[in-house]
Enzyme design. Structure first.
Site, PDB file in Angstrom:
ATOM      1  CB  SER A 130      34.670  35.068  34.927  1.00 39.97           C
ATOM      2  OG  SER A 130      33.595  35.730  34.303  1.00 39.97           O
ATOM      3  CG  HIS A 179      34.274  40.404  34.509  1.00 37.57           C
ATOM      4  ND1 HIS A 179      35.406  40.336  33.730  1.00 37.57           N
ATOM      5  CD2 HIS A 179      33.842  39.127  34.618  1.00 37.57           C
ATOM      6  CE1 HIS A 179      35.624  39.077  33.392  1.00 37.57           C
ATOM      7  NE2 HIS A 179      34.680  38.335  33.915  1.00 37.57           N
ATOM      8  CG  ASP A 215      38.019  41.946  33.215  1.00 38.08           C
ATOM      9  OD1 ASP A 215      36.866  42.375  33.354  1.00 38.08           O
ATOM     10  OD2 ASP A 215      38.426  40.875  33.673  1.00 38.08           O
TER      11      ASP A 215
END
Lengths: 180, 171
Positions: free
Chosen positions: B48, B88, B114
């Site tokens: 990701s 992230h 998210d």
């Protein structure tokens, strides 16, 4: 050094050492480099609405719309140890309920080898500029800064802010038009 | 006398092994103190954050209190009740005067933020969810950890070979 196995073992160990040394060299030669360049940001339009925050907490919050122009030449930032730059435009401001707010409005990934000159006009924000509450209205000082995260081949991951930011005030009144 | 020499040799091997294990542990614990993070080195597990990080890359983290969380930083966090750490980037922060901060994250390679990953009803992350901020990066090295997790037979084979090597090798 007289069997295939021991030769293969030595070769393997040597390759690993060489790769480790090269990686360390990549890191050490670029660890202290200054990665700032001048950046030109210009805002052409600002609009403010007050709606339910549909991206998360469903409270009525201020929603800002900013149309901007960006230009920067990022060529000096790239060197042998830069894999990509993650560029982002962030808005920073203070409200009565929060001492510091930062919102990313737009971002872009520039890979090594791609065009490094940014020259964008009339860009709309990629992400919704919701405030945590109603602090954008009549806010005199919202600062837009262009920053980048340098992703190396190996080494440190610095966050660098471009030199050149712009401050803008938000209007006192909400717009109820559907257009943007 | 032959039997005594063998026993001494065995003790020496065991102590040597114990020294290696405890040195490794002390280095790890020392890193935890210096960086302020409970897990100073992590392996990237998902795609990701591509093209910046791929599965198998190694990240070095710090989590010092005097370093405030700011947008653009790459954070490694855990969602309450889940074990797997997620890597992230911070998209939005709202910080109060007393230092309480709530923030939102998004993976570079994901189309949306998210909030779909957080707990039901949770809209923000807080400092307590953070394992650390990524400050350094080395590519590919962590592939070994992923291989060992995905193919347990490989893990047992590696451990067996290591054990065999330590016992058989005469210094």
């Amino acid at each position: 050094m007289n069997t295939v196995l021991s030769r293969a073992n030595s070769l393997f160990a040597f390759s690993l050492s060489v790769m480790a040394a090269l990686t360390f060299g990549c890191f050490v030669t670029t660890a202290f480099k200054d990665r700032r360049v001048p950046v030109d940001i210009h805002v052409s339009r600002v609009m403010l609405k007050n709606v339910d925050d549909f991206t998360g907490p469903r409270e009525r919050s201020d929603l800002g719309f900013v149309t901007f122009d960006l230009s920067a030449d990022l060529q000096p930032v790239f060197d042998w140890n830069v894999k990509q730059l993650f560029i982002y435009l962030s808005a920073e401001y203070t409200t009565r309920s929060n001492a510091l707010n930062q919102v990313v409005l737009w971002d872009k990934i520039v890979l090594r080898g791609e065009s490094t000159k940014l020259n964008l006009r009339d860009m709309k924000s990629k992400y919704f500029f919701f405030d945590d509450g109603n602090g954008l209205r009549a806010n005199k000082n919202i600062t837009l800064t262009l920053s980048w995260n340098v992703v190396p081949n190996a080494g440190i991951l610095p966050l660098v802010a471009g030199s050149g930011h712009v401050s803008l005030p938000f209007p006192d009144m909400y717009e109820s038009t559907k257009s943007y | 006398m032959q039997c005594c020499a063998f026993v001494l040799q065995l003790y020496y091997q065991v102590l040597n092994f114990g020294m290696i294990v405890s040195s490794a542990l002390m280095i790890w614990k020392g890193l935890m103190v210096v960086t302020g993070s409970e897990s100073p080195i992590v392996v990237v597990l998902s795609g990701s954050m591509e093209p910046a990080f791929h599965r198998g890359d190694l990240l070095f983290l710090t989590n010092r209190v005097e370093d405030p969380i700011r947008v653009g930083e790459i954070v490694v966090f855990r969602i309450e009740g889940r074990e797997i750490p997620i890597v992230h980037r911070v998209l939005k922060i709202h910080e109060k005067e007393n230092g309480d901060i709530k923030f939102l994250t998004k993976g570079d390679n994901n189309a949306v933020d998210d909030r779909g990953l957080y707990k039901q009803g949770q809209h923000w992350l807080e400092k307590k969810d953070v394992v650390g901020r990524a400050r350094g990066f080395v590519p590919y090295i962590g592939i070994v950890t992923i291989l060992m997790n995905d193919y347990p037979k490989f893990k047992y084979a590696v451990l067996f070979m290591l054990g065999l090597f330590v016992l058989v090798h005469r210094e």
